[in-house]
Each structure stands twice: as C-alpha cells, then as structure tokens.
Design a protein around this motif. Structure first.
Motif, PDB file in Angstrom:
ATOM      1  N   UNK A  11      28.338  -0.908  -3.251  1.00  0.00           N
ATOM      2  CA  UNK A  11      29.252  -1.567  -4.193  1.00  0.00           C
ATOM      3  C   UNK A  11      29.814  -2.853  -3.598  1.00  0.00           C
ATOM      4  N   UNK A  12      30.198  -2.801  -2.336  1.00  0.00           N
ATOM      5  CA  UNK A  12      30.781  -3.985  -1.706  1.00  0.00           C
ATOM      6  C   UNK A  12      29.721  -5.060  -1.489  1.00  0.00           C
ATOM      7  N   UNK A  13      28.518  -4.665  -1.088  1.00  0.00           N
ATOM      8  CA  UNK A  13      27.454  -5.644  -0.863  1.00  0.00           C
ATOM      9  C   UNK A  13      27.086  -6.371  -2.149  1.00  0.00           C
ATOM     10  N   UNK A  14      27.050  -5.645  -3.250  1.00  0.00           N
ATOM     11  CA  UNK A  14      26.724  -6.281  -4.529  1.00  0.00           C
ATOM     12  C   UNK A  14      27.826  -7.260  -4.925  1.00  0.00           C
ATOM     13  N   UNK A  15      29.079  -6.850  -4.775  1.00  0.00           N
ATOM     14  CA  UNK A  15      30.190  -7.750  -5.101  1.00  0.00           C
ATOM     15  C   UNK A  15      30.172  -8.986  -4.205  1.00  0.00           C
ATOM     16  N   UNK A  16      29.946  -8.778  -2.919  1.00  0.00           N
ATOM     17  CA  UNK A  16      29.889  -9.905  -1.993  1.00  0.00           C
ATOM     18  C   UNK A  16      28.708 -10.821  -2.302  1.00  0.00           C
ATOM     19  N   UNK A  17      27.588 -10.230  -2.709  1.00  0.00           N
ATOM     20  CA  UNK A  17      26.435 -11.029  -3.097  1.00  0.00           C
ATOM     21  C   UNK A  17      26.724 -11.893  -4.309  1.00  0.00           C
ATOM     22  N   UNK A  18      27.482 -11.357  -5.251  1.00  0.00           N
ATOM     23  CA  UNK A  18      27.868 -12.148  -6.430  1.00  0.00           C
ATOM     24  C   UNK A  18      28.711 -13.352  -6.021  1.00  0.00           C
ATOM     25  N   UNK A  19      29.618 -13.141  -5.061  1.00  0.00           N
ATOM     26  CA  UNK A  19      30.447 -14.250  -4.582  1.00  0.00           C
ATOM     27  C   UNK A  19      29.588 -15.291  -3.875  1.00  0.00           C
ATOM     28  N   UNK A  20      28.684 -14.849  -3.005  1.00  0.00           N
ATOM     29  CA  UNK A  20      27.822 -15.789  -2.291  1.00  0.00           C
ATOM     30  C   UNK A  20      26.963 -16.592  -3.265  1.00  0.00           C
ATOM     31  N   UNK A  21      26.433 -15.918  -4.284  1.00  0.00           N
ATOM     32  CA  UNK A  21      25.607 -16.591  -5.278  1.00  0.00           C
ATOM     33  C   UNK A  21      26.412 -17.641  -6.040  1.00  0.00           C
ATOM     34  N   UNK A  22      27.647 -17.298  -6.374  1.00  0.00           N
ATOM     35  CA  UNK A  22      28.522 -18.255  -7.059  1.00  0.00           C
ATOM     36  C   UNK A  22      28.770 -19.482  -6.193  1.00  0.00           C
ATOM     37  N   UNK A  23      29.065 -19.257  -4.937  1.00  0.00           N
ATOM     38  CA  UNK A  23      29.322 -20.389  -4.043  1.00  0.00           C
ATOM     39  C   UNK A  23      28.069 -21.224  -3.830  1.00  0.00           C
ATOM     40  N   UNK A  98      16.257 -16.808  -0.376  1.00  0.00           N
ATOM     41  CA  UNK A  98      15.907 -15.732   0.549  1.00  0.00           C
ATOM     42  C   UNK A  98      17.015 -15.628   1.589  1.00  0.00           C
ATOM     43  N   UNK A  99      18.127 -15.048   1.182  1.00  0.00           N
ATOM     44  CA  UNK A  99      19.254 -14.782   2.073  1.00  0.00           C
ATOM     45  C   UNK A  99      19.853 -13.456   1.636  1.00  0.00           C
ATOM     46  N   UNK A 100      20.766 -12.908   2.429  1.00  0.00           N
ATOM     47  CA  UNK A 100      21.198 -11.546   2.129  1.00  0.00           C
ATOM     48  C   UNK A 100      22.618 -11.280   2.606  1.00  0.00           C
ATOM     49  N   UNK A 101      23.253 -10.342   1.924  1.00  0.00           N
ATOM     50  CA  UNK A 101      24.461  -9.688   2.418  1.00  0.00           C
ATOM     51  C   UNK A 101      24.010  -8.366   3.035  1.00  0.00           C
ATOM     52  N   UNK A 102      24.407  -8.116   4.286  1.00  0.00           N
ATOM     53  CA  UNK A 102      23.979  -6.916   5.000  1.00  0.00           C
ATOM     54  C   UNK A 102      25.207  -6.136   5.465  1.00  0.00           C
ATOM     55  N   UNK A 103      25.302  -4.879   5.056  1.00  0.00           N
ATOM     56  CA  UNK A 103      26.437  -4.025   5.415  1.00  0.00           C
ATOM     57  C   UNK A 103      25.907  -2.678   5.881  1.00  0.00           C
ATOM     58  N   UNK A 104      26.313  -2.275   7.083  1.00  0.00           N
ATOM     59  CA  UNK A 104      25.959  -0.952   7.615  1.00  0.00           C
ATOM     60  C   UNK A 104      27.213  -0.284   8.144  1.00  0.00           C
ATOM     61  N   UNK A 105      27.179   1.025   8.225  1.00  0.00           N
ATOM     62  CA  UNK A 105      28.243   1.782   8.879  1.00  0.00           C
ATOM     63  C   UNK A 105      27.589   2.687   9.917  1.00  0.00           C
ATOM     64  N   UNK A 106      28.149   2.667  11.133  1.00  0.00           N
ATOM     65  CA  UNK A 106      27.552   3.391  12.252  1.00  0.00           C
ATOM     66  C   UNK A 106      28.594   4.300  12.895  1.00  0.00           C
ATOM     67  N   UNK A 107      28.118   5.366  13.516  1.00  0.00           N
ATOM     68  CA  UNK A 107      28.974   6.278  14.266  1.00  0.00           C
ATOM     69  C   UNK A 107      28.856   5.957  15.746  1.00  0.00           C
ATOM     70  N   UNK A 108      29.972   6.065  16.466  1.00  0.00           N
ATOM     71  CA  UNK A 108      29.985   5.729  17.880  1.00  0.00           C
ATOM     72  C   UNK A 108      30.407   4.295  18.096  1.00  0.00           C
ATOM     73  N   UNK A 109      30.284   3.842  19.336  1.00  0.00           N
ATOM     74  CA  UNK A 109      30.623   2.458  19.646  1.00  0.00           C
ATOM     75  C   UNK A 109      29.693   1.508  18.889  1.00  0.00           C
ATOM     76  N   UNK A 110      30.199   0.336  18.494  1.00  0.00           N
ATOM     77  CA  UNK A 110      29.350  -0.615  17.750  1.00  0.00           C
ATOM     78  C   UNK A 110      28.361  -1.323  18.662  1.00  0.00           C
ATOM     79  N   UNK A 111      27.499  -0.529  19.276  1.00  0.00           N
ATOM     80  CA  UNK A 111      26.485  -1.014  20.210  1.00  0.00           C
ATOM     81  C   UNK A 111      25.133  -0.466  19.763  1.00  0.00           C
ATOM     82  N   UNK A 112      24.181  -1.324  19.432  1.00  0.00           N
ATOM     83  CA  UNK A 112      22.881  -0.836  18.947  1.00  0.00           C
ATOM     84  C   UNK A 112      22.173   0.115  19.895  1.00  0.00           C
TER      85      UNK A 112
END
Length: 265
Positions: A11-23, A98-112
């Motif tokens: 939901x947030x990625x789609x909303x953010x994508x709409x904002x980016x597209x508008x800008x 060809x650009x994107x909004x990317x959102x992930x949620x991870x468990x643990x420290x934010x270290x790949x």
C-alpha cells in the motif's frame, strides 16, 4: 505476520509511486550530488522517502527504518524497513520509464549479511507493475505468481548487470562485461537494481549480478527473486551484500558463477 507486513509495504509503495510519478510529470531537478558527480538525488527522492517514513511510522511505530536519503532509525520491535524511495534516479531524471519504489521489511539488524527478509514490494510507477513477495509465500507480479526462467547454457542467457558511480569501478565492471559479452546471448544494463532482480523473478532475464549495491538497492528485489525460485548469493556462497550479488535459477547460477569469478566480477 509476513502477510500483514506485505500489505503495508504494498500500500505504501503504491502511494509513494503515485507521488514520484506526479513529480516526474511536473519536471525534475537535481537537488544534490552524493558519492560522485554522476550520483544524483532529486527533491522527489527526498519527498518520497519522507512520505514512506511517515506512513510506516504510523502503521508500525516500534519498527526501525533505513532509507537511502534520510539514513536510519533504530526501533524496538526487531524489525527494520529498508527503503529506496526512487531506485534508478538517473532514469527518473531523464524521463526513462524504468525506475522504482522499493520497500522491504527485515528481521534482525539491518545488515544484508545477517538479516532475514520478511516481505518486500517493488513498484514501477511508469508501468504500473507491482512486484511483491513475503517469506515462504512466493513472489507475484500483481496477482500473477512468478517463476524464474529455466536453466540455459550461458551462450543462450540474457544477463542483467549495473555499474557503480566511481570511474575506477566503472572501468573494472566494463572490463568484466567486455569479457562476458562474447560468451552469452546479450547483456542488459537497465539502471534499476530492484527491477533487475524482479526481472529475474519474472523470467525476463536469466541472471543479474552486480558489485557495490547498498542494502536498500536489493532488500526487496532479492526476496522477490528468491521467492520466485532464484538462488541469490554473494561472493563464495555468502549472503548477497555490497561486495557482490548474483541472482539466477540455481543450476544456471552454478554455471555462471565460475565464469564471473574468472572475469573478476
């Protein structure tokens, strides 16, 4: 929980994508430079990240946040949202769809190297494509379940990659491509790592590799590729990280990795 988290991310990625597209439609200007003269950030990058951060804080106030533009905040829940508000900023700047909004949620420290990705969503506002995945539940383009392309001989493979921002690293990566190109079907350099990983998931390319990615560049896309059946690894079998990432169907990854090693990728 992963299903709930994915719903929030989508939901947030789609909303953010709409904002980016508008800008983008209104016109885009460079706001600042980062690591080099070609590593740009726009006002839209910053505005989009602020929107994402506000929406996540409202929905999940105890979670941490790691964003490309605004840095990180440590939460208390053990979960962190890893966000690239506009991946492929140069494409965005030039009006390349060809650009994107990317959102992930991870468990643990934010270290790949140590995190466990729980959910991720990548949206291309220019095409309306929404890629998503949650741990153990598969990867999707909209409602369509994704699967990687079957293994092929390297000579029949379409390979995606990307280049860094420093001249020295670009020269090294260019030399790798020069050695790889005669041995594969072709190379694609499309400029948006998150979408490159999603293209592996969708079978649009056979593999993607790159050196020098930041956590927000691949957090969501790597989960989507893995949930579609890709093997996503770093150097010498380690987890994908800044050092290296390779995503491909497992049998093909096993064939491609030695070739990339030989070339110094």
């Amino acid at each position: 929980m992963s299903t709930e988290l994915l719903s929030i991310a989508r939901d947030i990625a789609i909303e953010a994508g709409d904002l980016a597209s508008l800008r983008r439609a209104e016109g885009v200007e460079v706001a600042d430079l980062k690591s080099s003269a070609v590593d740009v950030v726009t006002h839209a990058d910053r505005e989009t990240e602020v929107l994402i951060r506000e929406r996540i804080a409202k929905a999940r106030p105890h979670d941490g946040f790691l964003g490309e533009e605004g840095g990180g905040d440590q939460g208390t829940s053990g979960l962190t949202w890893v966000v690239d508000p506009i991946d492929g900023t140069v494409n965005f700047l030039y009006g390349i769809p060809h650009y994107a909004v990317s959102i992930a949620v991870v468990a643990g420290d934010p270290d790949p190297l140590t995190w466990r990705a729980l959910a991720g969503c990548v949206v291309n506002p220019a095409t309306g494509e929404v890629y998503s995945a949650s741990a153990g539940a598969g990867a999707f383009l909209g409602a369509h379940r994704l699967a990687v392309a079957p293994a092929v001989h390297p000579s029949q493979a379409l390979i995606a990659t990307g280049f860094g921002y420093s001249a020295e690293r670009r020269a090294e990566q260019g030399a790798v491509v020069a050695g790889l190109l005669p041995q594969v079907r072709d190379i694609r350099r499309m400029g948006t790592a998150s979408l490159d990983l999603c293209f592996v998931a969708a079978g649009r390319v056979n593999a993607y590799y790159e050196r020098g990615l930041n956590p927000w560049d691949h957090a969501a896309g790597a989960l989507i590729a893995a949930e579609a059946g890709a093997q996503v690894t770093g150097r010498n079998g380690a987890a994908a990280s800044h050092e290296f990432i390779l995503a491909a169907e497992p049998q093909f990854a096993a064939a491609l990795q030695p070739l990339l090693d030989t070339l110094g990728a």
